[in-house]
Design an enzyme around this catalytic site. Structure first.
Site, PDB file in Angstrom:
ATOM      1  N   PHE A 253       0.823  -1.211   0.000  1.00  0.00           N
ATOM      2  CA  PHE A 253       0.000   0.000   0.000  1.00  0.00           C
ATOM      3  C   PHE A 253       0.858   1.264   0.000  1.00  0.00           C
ATOM      4  CE2 PHE A 253      -2.521  -3.197   2.426  1.00  0.00           C
ATOM      5  CZ  PHE A 253      -3.536  -3.354   1.498  1.00  0.00           C
ATOM      6  N   ASP A 277       6.452  -0.044  10.303  1.00  0.00           N
ATOM      7  CA  ASP A 277       5.679   1.162  10.621  1.00  0.00           C
ATOM      8  C   ASP A 277       4.353   0.754  11.264  1.00  0.00           C
ATOM      9  OD1 ASP A 277       5.300   3.930  10.790  1.00  0.00           O
ATOM     10  OD2 ASP A 277       4.361   4.073   8.833  1.00  0.00           O
TER      11      ASP A 277
END
Length: 386
Positions: A253, A277
């Site tokens: 993404f 992340d």
């Protein structure tokens, strides 16, 4: 306690081995031997059908297990984060504070010190090797999910707080154009690692920062100036520099697979490392949470705000490894190095982490390569079945 790990397909950081066993003693790897016929004094683990590899190292972990580091997390919450990621193969991590108030920064520094008192115990807190301050000295023009009200000039005392050696590994993400080369030099001189992120810098500003000691680039491509024909921007500077490391969020993404493949080809081998992340949703049943009063939802593997803006990730390290193989078409040995040896080199712990070799820490992961499911992990020799 002596342990012997047998019948796995062993990846030692360089190559695969068959018919080998790994012995552990006192929290370290004792040896790699031919699988024995007798076990004399060892606690055995039969890892038939699994890959045994160095434990994964994630330098950007915002949350997990329903917990965010932001939000005055306590020690129990930090352990929940570490437990959640351990289930996906992460045996070393840098809990990451998204730009927040000065009091929150002080709180997290105290929390990391508390966690380090448990290092070496049978606790997932042993995975906490330091801290990552992602901000707050960033550029509002590339703020992403970082709250604008927290982005500011350098606080008095910031250098002392963020670079204190009792925090372990100290990683600081800054916008170089906002802090200047002198601050980067001071951080580096104090033993911290400095990365560029959430930045609108130009190529020359990054070149100056690299000369000042900039070591890496936080989530390459995201929240930074792109590469253009006449202005290479932050991305161009990162790919042009042979010595720095780049973190890559390989969730499918954040960055297009073609861009990831081009970056991997552009940098010298060893300079692209996988990061997650990760947000609170990783390893949690509840897939929505709040950050600074804003609701973030993980849906179909993507973390986003109500308006669709990407906000961190729902990625685990074993998921990143899977994507490296299945999405990017990379050979498994190289992807495993991107998840272990290369980040170990980035954080200057490659003499104890990132390889299966005598004298290295017994930080290991055993996973099913057909389902990409982690079955076992060891941190400092302490075993956990998943």
């Amino acid at each position: 306690m002596k342990q012997i790990l047998m019948h796995a397909r062993l990846f030692d950081g360089d190559q695969f081995h068959a018919g080998k066993a790994v012995t552990l003693k006192d929290g370290q790897i004792d040896g790699i031997i031919d699988t024995p016929g007798s076990l004399g004094g060892y606690e055995p683990y039969d890892l038939t059908g699994l890959v045994l590899a160095p434990g994964f190292i994630d330098t950007q972990v915002n949350g997990g297990g329903g917990v965010m580091l932001n939000g005055q997390t306590d020690l129990e919450g930090l352990e929940r984060m570490a437990d959640a990621h351990r289930c996906f193969g992460t045996t070393s991590m840098l809990p990451t504070l998204i730009s927040d108030s000065w009091s929150s920064m002080e709180h997290v520094a105290r929390l990391i010190r508390q966690a380090h008192r448990h290092w070496g115990e049978n606790s997932s807190l042993s995975a906490v090797k330091g801290v990552h301050f992602e901000g707050p000295y960033l550029n509002v023009d590339r703020k992403g999910v970082h709250p604008e009200k927290q982005l500011r000039a350098i606080d008095d005392g910031a250098l002392e707080l963020m670079t204190h050696p009792d925090l372990g590994v100290r990683l600081i993400t800054v916008a170089p154009e906002k802090v200047g080369p002198s601050f980067i030099r001071d951080c580096v001189s104090s033993g911290a690692l400095v990365s560029s992120g959430h930045t609108a810098a130009g190529f020359q500003e990054i070149a100056t920062a690299l000369r000042a000691g900039l070591r890496g680039f936080t989530h390459l491509f995201n929240a930074m100036t792109p590469m253009g024909s006449r202005e290479p921007g932050v991305v161009g500077a990162a790919l042009d520099d042979p010595d720095s490391w780049c973190g890559l969020i390989a969730d499918g993404f954040h960055v297009h697979p073609a861009s990831m493949r081009n970056a991997i080809r552009a940098k010298p081998k060893g300079k692209i490392m996988l990061v997650t992340d990760a947000m609170a949703s990783v390893g949690a049943e509840k897939k929505s949470f709040t950050l600074n009063g804003t609701t973030i939802t993980a849906k179909d593997g993507r973390c986003q705000l109500e308006d669709g803006t990407i906000a961190g990730s729902d990625l685990s390290m074993i998921g990143a490894v899977r994507n490296g193989v299945e999405l990017l078409g990379l050979p498994l040995p190289e992807v495993l190095r991107m998840a272990s040896r290369y980040p170990a080199q980035f954080i200057r712990m490659d003499t104890s982490l990132g390889s299966v070799a005598p004298g290295f820490a017994a930080d290991l992961v055993a996973f099913d390569p057909t389902t990409w499911t982690v079955r076992h992990s060891w941190i400092n020799g302490f075993h956990k079945a998943h």
